[in-house]
Design a protein around this motif. Structure first.
Motif, PDB file in Angstrom:
ATOM      1  N   ASP A 192       0.846  -1.197   0.000  1.00  0.00           N
ATOM      2  CA  ASP A 192       0.000   0.000   0.000  1.00  0.00           C
ATOM      3  C   ASP A 192       0.880   1.246   0.000  1.00  0.00           C
ATOM      4  OD1 ASP A 192      -2.316   1.492   0.126  1.00  0.00           O
ATOM      5  OD2 ASP A 192      -2.993   0.654   2.028  1.00  0.00           O
ATOM      6  N   ASP A 193       0.327   2.363  -0.452  1.00  0.00           N
ATOM      7  CA  ASP A 193       1.050   3.647  -0.463  1.00  0.00           C
ATOM      8  C   ASP A 193       2.398   3.498  -1.156  1.00  0.00           C
ATOM      9  OD1 ASP A 193      -1.119   4.302   1.058  1.00  0.00           O
ATOM     10  OD2 ASP A 193      -0.039   4.640   2.918  1.00  0.00           O
TER      11      ASP A 193
ATOM     12  N   GLU B 231      -4.611   4.352  -6.597  1.00  0.00           N
ATOM     13  CA  GLU B 231      -5.641   4.849  -5.680  1.00  0.00           C
ATOM     14  C   GLU B 231      -5.779   6.355  -5.833  1.00  0.00           C
ATOM     15  OE1 GLU B 231      -4.286   3.896  -1.626  1.00  0.00           O
ATOM     16  OE2 GLU B 231      -3.109   5.729  -1.622  1.00  0.00           O
TER      17      GLU B 231
ATOM     18  N   ASP C 139       0.548   5.238  -4.523  1.00  0.00           N
ATOM     19  CA  ASP C 139      -0.049   6.173  -3.587  1.00  0.00           C
ATOM     20  C   ASP C 139      -0.764   7.319  -4.296  1.00  0.00           C
ATOM     21  OD1 ASP C 139      -0.255   6.829  -0.679  1.00  0.00           O
ATOM     22  OD2 ASP C 139       0.546   8.719  -1.433  1.00  0.00           O
TER      23      ASP C 139
HETATM   24 CA    CA Z   1      -3.079   3.605   0.121  1.00  0.00          CA
END
Ligand code: CA
Ligand code: C2E
Ligand code: CA
Ligand code: CA
Length: 274
Positions: free
Chosen positions: A174-175, A231, A197
């Motif tokens: 994630d990110d 995202e 991200d």
């Molecule tokens: Ca994220």
């Protein structure tokens, strides 16, 4: 200055009465199942098909109203409540996913893990038990982990990640792009997905440098045989750019805000009717 810094941190983390009260209330919210889980769709921009949803925690506090996860997740991490919180979100997410799948939809669900979760050696067993109880196949569950949480304890994390991988659960970074993991490290991890991200994604239609960064991230992900997710997609132009760059999955307000489970189902049903 060392001493100064330590004093600052002590102040910062001090259990003020307000903080202690909040911890107690968060504990209650988890136990009483007052912690809500919302779902944000993940979409394949080429086929237009919804592939699943990310589960995101929401706390509606009686007096203070809505407290954002950026505030209560750190609180949970520092007070030992992150374990029950994570299990609650996992359980709710898997139950919902099971019901979508019973209705004939081939959807997956993603759940966020906090840095501390990777140090919980029981986690893989708990995940296995919940998958068994809900009947969701392991391959329909993605666990999202940040680069920095892996870097906090690379050896311990790797062991947990490998056990989760053995179960057949999918793992996502994630990110992606905000941490400092080396490319070599990334290649060693048993991961299936990178989520670029939103800080890089949001300005790609106005900033050519951000676009170059996203392009490199997509290429790197594909070179490592990973699925690449973006995202924070907020408009059609950004989505068009991402599709052109070869991004596999998009997520963001442009597709949908995170929705309570019943609204998510209504949103899906309406799309399917079109
Ligand atoms: Ca994220
Ligand atoms: P995250 O995992 O990076 O989640 C993405 C965040 O971006 C979510 O914020 C989501 O609502 C928001 N978002 C989605 N689309 C857009 C968009 O188009 N534009 C913008 N500006 N934002 C968008 P949220 O729900 O407030 O969560 C914030 C963070 O809190 C999450 O970041 C995650 O790190 C953490 N979090 C949320 N739920 C949980 C949970 O159940 N467990 C753990 N450990 N962390 C959680
Ligand atoms: Ca996430
Ligand atoms: Ca984030």
């Amino acid at each position: 200055h060392r001493t100064g810094r330590r004093v600052y941190e002590a102040e910062h983390d001090r259990n003020t009465p307000r903080r202690l009260a909040l911890i107690g209330e968060l504990d209650q919210a988890i136990n009483r199942r007052d912690l809500l889980v919302v779902f944000q769709p993940k979409l394949d921009p080429v086929t237009g098909l919804v592939t699943g949803a990310e589960a995101l925690a929401r706390w509606h506090h009686n007096e203070q109203g809505f407290i954002p996860p950026d505030q209560f997740i750190p609180l949970a991490e520092h007070s030992g409540l992150i374990r029950p919180l994570t299990l609650h979100v996992l359980e709710v997410a898997l139950r919902r996913c099971a019901s979508w799948r019973r209705s004939g939809r081939d959807l997956s669900v993603a759940v966020n893990l906090s840095p501390n979760s990777l140090m919980d050696t029981n986690l893989p067993d708990i995940v296995a038990r919940l998958l068994g109880q809900t009947g969701v196949p392991a391959s329909a569950l993605t666990l999202e982990i940040t680069e920095s949480s892996i870097m906090a304890d690379p050896t311990g994390s790797l062991r947990t990640l490998e056990r989760l991988n053995t179960l057949g659960v999918k793992l996502a970074i994630d990110d992606f792009g905000t941490g400092y993991s080396s490319l070599g490290r990334l290649r060693e991890l048993p991961i299936h997905e990178v989520k670029i991200d939103k800080s890089f994604v949001q300005r790609i239609s106005v900033d050519h440098r951000d676009r170059a960064v996203v392009r490199s991230a997509v290429q790197l992900g594909h070179a490592l045989d990973l699925e690449v997710v973006a995202e924070g997609v907020e408009d059609g132009e950004t989505m068009a750019h991402l599709t052109k760059e070869g991004c596999n999955i998009v997520q963001g307000y442009y597709v949908s805000r995170p929705l309570p489970a019943d609204e998510f189902l209504a949103w899906l049903t309406e799309r399917e009717a079109q």
